[in-house]
Design an enzyme around this catalytic site. Structure first.
Site, PDB file in Angstrom:
ATOM      1  N   LYS A 145       0.854  -1.124   0.029  1.00 19.50           N
ATOM      2  CA  LYS A 145       0.067   0.050  -0.090  1.00 19.50           C
ATOM      3  C   LYS A 145       0.831   1.330   0.092  1.00 19.50           C
ATOM      4  O   LYS A 145       0.434   2.230  -0.778  1.00 19.50           O
ATOM      5  CB  LYS A 145      -0.805  -0.087   1.239  1.00 19.50           C
ATOM      6  N   LYS A 161       0.007  11.721   5.546  1.00 23.25           N
ATOM      7  CA  LYS A 161       0.547  10.632   6.448  1.00 23.25           C
ATOM      8  C   LYS A 161       1.079   9.451   5.768  1.00 23.25           C
ATOM      9  O   LYS A 161       1.844   8.859   6.103  1.00 23.25           O
ATOM     10  CB  LYS A 161      -0.998  10.254   7.138  1.00 23.25           C
TER      11      LYS A 161
END
Length: 297
Positions: A172, A240
């Site tokens: 990811k 983030k």
């Protein structure tokens, strides 16, 4: 088969995913810090829980979809968290996007508590969640993965076991690197086209049919043309994620100059107060850097 599922975290992505699991015939109980989200799940045929403990009671599968690594740690490890109340033998699927090292650490604690952990971050954005067409990259044990295929199929279309615990989060991170780079280059291309007075809608159409075509172009190009950045995936979350990428790359000794540049551009967009925009809103900082402010020549 109908599975009893606890779904914790009913945000932009989590709520439509939970609804799709209901539509697939599963028994879904949802918990969210904002209780109205759980009530919306109840209206769609699921059930609303007022605590993590209530949500996971008797659950065969526990799904978490929360914003960041500390949120996963809190939901799982706190005194009133999942590990304190889950039934031994339940499968824990974490659809959150978090640091790979944290995924490994929490998976180990979950396994010690008798759970079967799978880190399974998703890609496809809000529309992919709504359509049940997410790409899911899974880290964990093969037998645990195979046992919950019907659950994964309720929310995704491309579902791949990519390795042991933590591997899903590593893949990811690579996904977010590619997406961020594509968004940045698409924004620059739109500004370039506008500077020359090209029919930008037609230009993106033909670019989308060639090697430059991508899902990023298809889903984000018109948003840039319209300067419409209602969030499907917020910039603050991509900020983030780019922190995860750059940190993990540094630890592995991998040089990622392009990712580092786009990470800084995303950071500057967030720092000026635009973290709530869709990540295609990266366009705004590039537009400002060029001093164009929506003008064309």
């Amino acid at each position: 088969m109908s599975t009893k599922i606890a779904f914790i975290g009913l945000g932009i992505m989590g709520l439509p995913m939970a609804k799709n699991l209901v539509s697939a015939g599963h028994q879904v109980t949802g918990y969210n810090r904002s209780p109205e989200k759980a009530e919306r799940l109840a209206l769609a045929g699921g059930a609303a829980a007022s605590s993590v403990a209530e949500a996971v009671r008797g659950a065969e599968v526990i799904i978490t979809m929360v914003p960041d690594s500390p949120d996963v740690e809190a939901v799982m490890l706190d005194e009133d968290g999942v590990l304190a109340h889950a039934e031994p033998g339940a499968t824990w699927i974490d659809h959150s996007t978090i640091r790979p090292d944290v995924a490994v650490q929490v998976a180990q604690k979950a396994r010690e508590a008798g759970l079967k952990p799978l880190d399974a971050p998703v890609s496809g954005g809000e529309q992919g969640a709504i359509d049940g067409a997410l790409s899911i990259m899974v880290g964990g044990e093969q037998t645990d993965f195979e046992a919950v295929q019907d659950v994964f199929e309720g929310v995704g279309k491309t579902i791949v076991l990519v390795g042991p615990a933590g591997s899903g989060q590593t893949v990811k991170a690579a996904n977010q690197l590619i997406v961020a780079g594509n968004i940045g280059l698409l924004a620059e291309a739109v500004l370039f086209l506008e500077a020359y007075g090209v029919d930008t809608g037609s230009a993106l159409q033909v670019l989308g049919g060639g090697l430059a075509g991508s899902k990023v172009l298809d889903q984000k190009g018109q948003k840039m043309l319209d300067r419409s950045f209602d969030p499907g995936f917020r910039l603050e979350l991509h900020h983030k994620d780019m922190g995860i990428v750059t940190s993990a790359a540094r630890e592995a000794g991998v040089v990622i100059p392009l990712a580092s540049t786009v990470a800084q551009l995303i950071a500057s967009t967030v720092q000026r107060g635009d973290g709530g925009l869709d990540h295609s809103g990266l366009f705004t900082v590039l537009e400002d850097l060029g001093g164009r402010n929506g003008t064309t020549s």
